[in-house]
Design an enzyme around this catalytic site. Structure first.
Site, PDB file in Angstrom:
ATOM      1  N   CYS A   2       0.850  -1.181   0.000  1.00  0.00           N
ATOM      2  CA  CYS A   2       0.000   0.000   0.000  1.00  0.00           C
ATOM      3  C   CYS A   2       0.893   1.242   0.000  1.00  0.00           C
ATOM      4  CB  CYS A   2      -0.955   0.102   1.177  1.00  0.00           C
ATOM      5  SG  CYS A   2      -2.185  -1.180   1.213  1.00  0.00           S
ATOM      6  N   ARG A  27       4.257  -0.634  -4.560  1.00  0.00           N
ATOM      7  CA  ARG A  27       3.901  -1.053  -3.202  1.00  0.00           C
ATOM      8  C   ARG A  27       2.551  -1.753  -3.138  1.00  0.00           C
ATOM      9  NH1 ARG A  27       6.980   1.635   0.730  1.00  0.00           N
ATOM     10  NH2 ARG A  27       5.414   1.042   2.241  1.00  0.00           N
ATOM     11  N   TRP A  75      -2.915  -2.648  -1.712  1.00  0.00           N
ATOM     12  CA  TRP A  75      -2.637  -4.085  -1.753  1.00  0.00           C
ATOM     13  C   TRP A  75      -3.591  -4.682  -0.724  1.00  0.00           C
ATOM     14  CZ3 TRP A  75      -0.954  -7.974   1.577  1.00  0.00           C
ATOM     15  CH2 TRP A  75      -0.471  -9.145   0.967  1.00  0.00           C
ATOM     16  N   ASN A 101      -2.357   2.570   5.466  1.00  0.00           N
ATOM     17  CA  ASN A 101      -1.521   1.416   5.122  1.00  0.00           C
ATOM     18  C   ASN A 101      -1.289   0.672   6.422  1.00  0.00           C
ATOM     19  OD1 ASN A 101       0.531  -0.312   4.372  1.00  0.00           O
ATOM     20  ND2 ASN A 101       2.066   1.293   4.100  1.00  0.00           N
ATOM     21  N   GLY A 102      -1.615  -0.630   6.470  1.00  0.00           N
ATOM     22  CA  GLY A 102      -1.434  -1.399   7.694  1.00  0.00           C
ATOM     23  C   GLY A 102      -2.687  -2.195   7.999  1.00  0.00           C
ATOM     24  N   GLU A 485      16.929 -19.021  -5.187  1.00  0.00           N
ATOM     25  CA  GLU A 485      16.630 -17.689  -5.714  1.00  0.00           C
ATOM     26  C   GLU A 485      16.144 -17.777  -7.172  1.00  0.00           C
ATOM     27  OE1 GLU A 485      16.039 -14.949  -4.535  1.00  0.00           O
ATOM     28  OE2 GLU A 485      16.387 -13.458  -6.079  1.00  0.00           O
ATOM     29  N   LYS A 489      12.480 -16.455  -8.400  1.00  0.00           N
ATOM     30  CA  LYS A 489      12.296 -15.456  -9.471  1.00  0.00           C
ATOM     31  C   LYS A 489      11.292 -15.973 -10.498  1.00  0.00           C
ATOM     32  CE  LYS A 489      13.493 -12.605  -7.975  1.00  0.00           C
ATOM     33  NZ  LYS A 489      14.132 -12.412  -6.752  1.00  0.00           N
ATOM     34  N   GLU A 492       7.690 -16.021  -9.064  1.00  0.00           N
ATOM     35  CA  GLU A 492       7.129 -14.678  -8.849  1.00  0.00           C
ATOM     36  C   GLU A 492       6.630 -14.019 -10.120  1.00  0.00           C
ATOM     37  OE1 GLU A 492      10.695 -12.963  -6.926  1.00  0.00           O
ATOM     38  OE2 GLU A 492       9.256 -12.044  -5.574  1.00  0.00           O
ATOM     39  N   HIS A 508      16.352 -37.802  -2.929  1.00  0.00           N
ATOM     40  CA  HIS A 508      15.549 -38.134  -1.747  1.00  0.00           C
ATOM     41  C   HIS A 508      14.085 -37.765  -1.939  1.00  0.00           C
ATOM     42  CE1 HIS A 508      19.131 -39.234   0.444  1.00  0.00           C
ATOM     43  NE2 HIS A 508      19.693 -38.106   0.027  1.00  0.00           N
ATOM     44  N   LYS A 607       5.921  -4.764  -3.266  1.00  0.00           N
ATOM     45  CA  LYS A 607       7.256  -4.525  -2.722  1.00  0.00           C
ATOM     46  C   LYS A 607       7.065  -4.062  -1.285  1.00  0.00           C
ATOM     47  CE  LYS A 607      11.563  -3.843  -4.445  1.00  0.00           C
ATOM     48  NZ  LYS A 607      12.170  -5.049  -5.018  1.00  0.00           N
TER      49      LYS A 607
HETATM   50  C1  F6R Z   1      11.571 -11.487  -4.042  1.00  0.00           C
HETATM   51  C2  F6R Z   1      11.258 -10.394  -3.166  1.00  0.00           C
HETATM   52  C3  F6R Z   1      10.789 -10.695  -1.799  1.00  0.00           C
HETATM   53  C4  F6R Z   1      11.601  -9.848  -0.792  1.00  0.00           C
HETATM   54  C5  F6R Z   1      11.061 -10.045   0.628  1.00  0.00           C
HETATM   55  C6  F6R Z   1      11.898  -9.283   1.633  1.00  0.00           C
HETATM   56  O1  F6R Z   1      11.919 -11.068  -5.311  1.00  0.00           O
HETATM   57  O2  F6R Z   1      11.389  -9.259  -3.535  1.00  0.00           O
HETATM   58  O3  F6R Z   1      10.884 -12.034  -1.507  1.00  0.00           O
HETATM   59  O4  F6R Z   1      12.929 -10.248  -0.889  1.00  0.00           O
HETATM   60  O5  F6R Z   1       9.745  -9.615   0.696  1.00  0.00           O
HETATM   61  O6  F6R Z   1      11.909  -7.920   1.337  1.00  0.00           O
HETATM   62  P1  F6R Z   1      12.993  -6.956   1.970  1.00  0.00           P
HETATM   63  O7  F6R Z   1      14.315  -7.368   1.451  1.00  0.00           O
HETATM   64  O8  F6R Z   1      12.588  -5.591   1.521  1.00  0.00           O
HETATM   65  O9  F6R Z   1      12.904  -7.123   3.456  1.00  0.00           O
END
Ligand code: F6R
Length: 612
Positions: A2, A27, A75, A101-102, A485, A489, A492, A508, A607
């Protein structure tokens, strides 16, 4: 998670709000809305599901004369994605508009109470309860709007970043925070408020960061901050260093692609002024630990979430290898609730790109309550985590706008490498060893450049595998977190199911999944376990799996058993995650683009996750 904005001043309020919201869209992007207070002190709310562009279209013909306003990009937490649930929300009389936001945890109790008093609600959100609560207090207790806000916030349990405007007291925007970030931007006879500085960089660099349980009242000239006892607080003004170019796409088709390609420069920025090659040593400015305290560290616990957790896993291998200090890695969300055993000479290291992730922040606070030092590795300067840690290291990756993290990950790994060498040099690591490592570290940005030059080749591989339903990613040692990772990616941004495993774990269980439809991505660059990885590749090929391998050279074995290879420059095994992750970022990226997906704003994600 948000985004909130607010503006008061002589500028075009509607345009400034939409423009600022656009820069906060990463966000949250379920719906968006703005509230405008015009010269007759009437408030109008406009809101719309979908992206900011939808809202902008709706507002195209609105010729607003507003003197202030607030906005929100959502969000969803409470209530589905509908116009009604989008923010801002009104009180009963349409005299107070609020964005939030929250999460208000006790919203049910408050809602029952307010309903009994005759309040009517139009949405399923927790936010709407808050605006009615403020209205109720304002009308029944006949106190100022600021005092009503404070009284309401003292009744609320949960997290909030809020901004509100009111036709009752029409020359101010009132904002407050508890757990959700807020920053005030100070211009020339105009003021801004936003969830993060990206929103307001084009307008001002002078900002005030709010702390939890603080409220700020802004008008065109002034901003006054109070605690929730309504006592005035003097706040320092900070200067934002990021420039506008850093938050624009700069000719790239997406932010994610731009950020993948920025990695060599971002890495150089992380190393600048810290790598001292002549002395084979590392210098950090803000660790705030004496050398004696550092030597006494008996264990390092690292907590983080998502991609940052993967960087933490690489960090575990690095610190144990270079500094011989035991390391434990925990998901922040698990650490904070499991009453972890913490001893006197432990330190907690938290890793967070945004510096606002709630689980990570709460893990930090839990460790501080238990009396140990907490160091933070963050990207966003002035973020809550950066401010609450005892010391830390900034990533200097520049703003990361794409929701899927890329350059922040590689800079987190670079910082972990530097930290591990720093700790090692304070203990047993020789000058020569320090120099040998740093000499190679300096070459990494150029090696990453070499990988980026293969983007077209990786795009062709992506085309070939775009229809796969599942992927496996396998790596060992330092490259096991890289496998995790790579899989994250792909999940996501392309919505393809993918799993990362230590390569040897495959037999396993996951081996049962392998057939001619299963692409398996192997991290098979040189290292002590190289031969074992080659055996794992054979095992997959024997079951008709399709193999994409990241390698340093194409040996006979590799050309026999693999379907596609990406050849990347060789480096020390300890540094290989920095080079090897890049083809995996590009593979995920191009698969998602082949599927025509919005990689910068993948569905359901946001994000900076500021809720539990
Ligand atoms: C993956 C991604 C998320 C963040 C996670 C932690 O591409 O962006 O998994 O890595 O939400 O976010 P931060 O690093 O901002 O604490």
């Amino acid at each position: 998670m948000c985004g909130i904005v607010g503006y008061i001043g002589k500028g075009n309020v509607k345009e400034i709000l939409l423009d600022s919201l656009q820069r906060l869209e990463y966000r949250g992007y379920d719906s968006a809305g703005i509230a405008l207070l015009d010269t007759s002190n009437k408030i109008e709310i406009f809101k719309k599901t979908g992206r900011i562009s939808n809202l902008r279209l709706d507002l195209h013909s609105v010729n607003s004369q507003a003197k202030m306003g607030i906005g929100h990009t959502r969000w969803a937490t409470h209530g589905g994605v509908t116009n009604e649930n989008a923010h801002p929300h009104f009180d009963c009389g349409n005299n107070i508009a609020l964005v939030h936001n929250g999460i208000i945890e006790n919203y049910n109790v408050l809602k029952n109470l307010l309903e009994k008093k005759g309040h009517k609600f139009n949405s399923e959100t927790d936010t709407e309860i808050l605006v009615h609560l403020i209205e109720d207090i304002y009308k029944t207790e006949k106190i100022s709007l600021e005092e009503s806000v404070i009284k309401a916030l003292n009744l609320v349990q949960g997290t909030y970043g809020i901004a509100l405007i009111s036709s009752y007291e029409p020359n101010k925007i009132i904002c407050a925070r508890n757990g959700s970030p807020l920053v005030v931007g100070m211009g020339q006879n105009e003021m801004f408020v936003a969830s993060d500085v990206n929103a307001i960089i084009p307008y001002t660099r002078n900002v005030i960061y709010l702390e939890d349980k603080e409220m700020v009242v802004i008008n065109e000239e002034n901003c006054n901050t109070f605690n929730l006892n309504y006592e005035k607080i003097v706040k320092p003004i900070s200067k934002v260093e990021w420039d506008l170019e850093a938050i624009s796409q700069n000719g790239y088709e997406t932010f994610m692609l731009k950020e993948i390609f920025e990695q060599p420069d971002a890495m150089l920025n992380a190393m600048r002024g810290r790598v001292n090659l002549p002395e084979g040593a590392i210098k950090f400015g803000g660790l705030n630990l004496t050398e004696a305290e550092t030597r006494d560290i008996s264990r390092i616990i690292i907590t983080a979430c998502g991609t940052s957790w993967h960087a933490a896993l690489v960090g575990e291998y690095l610190i144990e290898t270079f500094a011989k200090i035991p390391v434990e890695v925990d998901y922040a969300s698990e650490f904070r609730y499991r009453n972890p055993i913490i001893q006197k000479n432990d330190i907690l290291l938290v890793i967070s790109q945004s510096g606002e992730t709630l689980d990570t922040l709460e893990a930090l606070r839990e460790a501080k309550r238990k009396g140990i030092k907490v160091l933070g590795i963050t990207n966003v300067v002035g973020s809550t985590i950066a401010r609450e840690c005892d010391g830390g290291i900034y990533l200097h990756a520049g703003p990361e706008i794409g929701v899927a993290s890329t350059k922040a990950f590689t800079n987190q790994v670079i910082v972990m490498i530097m930290l591990a060498i720093y700790l090692g040099r304070l203990k047993h690591m020789s000058f020569y060893e320090g120099q040998r490592l740093l000499n190679e570290l300096n070459k990494i940005p150029e090696k990453v450049n070499e990988v980026l030059k293969q983007a077209e080749k990786i795009k062709a591989i992506a085309k070939k595998y775009q229809y796969a339903k599942n992927f496996l990613y396998l790596g060992r040692g330092f490259n096991y977190p890289v496998a995790l990772e790579g899989a994250l990616k792909l999940k996501e941004i392309s919505y393809i199911h993918a799993e990362g495993y230590p390569a040897a774990e495959m037999k396993h269980g996951p081996i049962a999944l392998i057939d001619e439809n299963m692409p398996v991505v192997f991290l098979a660059t040189t290292g002590p376990l190289y031969d074992k990885v080659i055996s794992n590749i054979r095992e997959v090929k024997a079951r008709n799996g399709r193999i994409i391998a990241i390698v340093n050279q194409l040996t006979d074995d590799l050309s026999k058993y693999t379907d596609d290879v990406v050849i990347v420059p060789e480096t020390f095994e300890e540094f290989s995650p920095l080079v090897n992750v890049v083809p995996l970022q590009l593979l995920a990226y191009y698969i998602a683009r082949e599927k025509n997906l919005d990689v910068d704003k993948p569905r359901n994600l946001a994000k900076s996750v500021t809720v539990e």
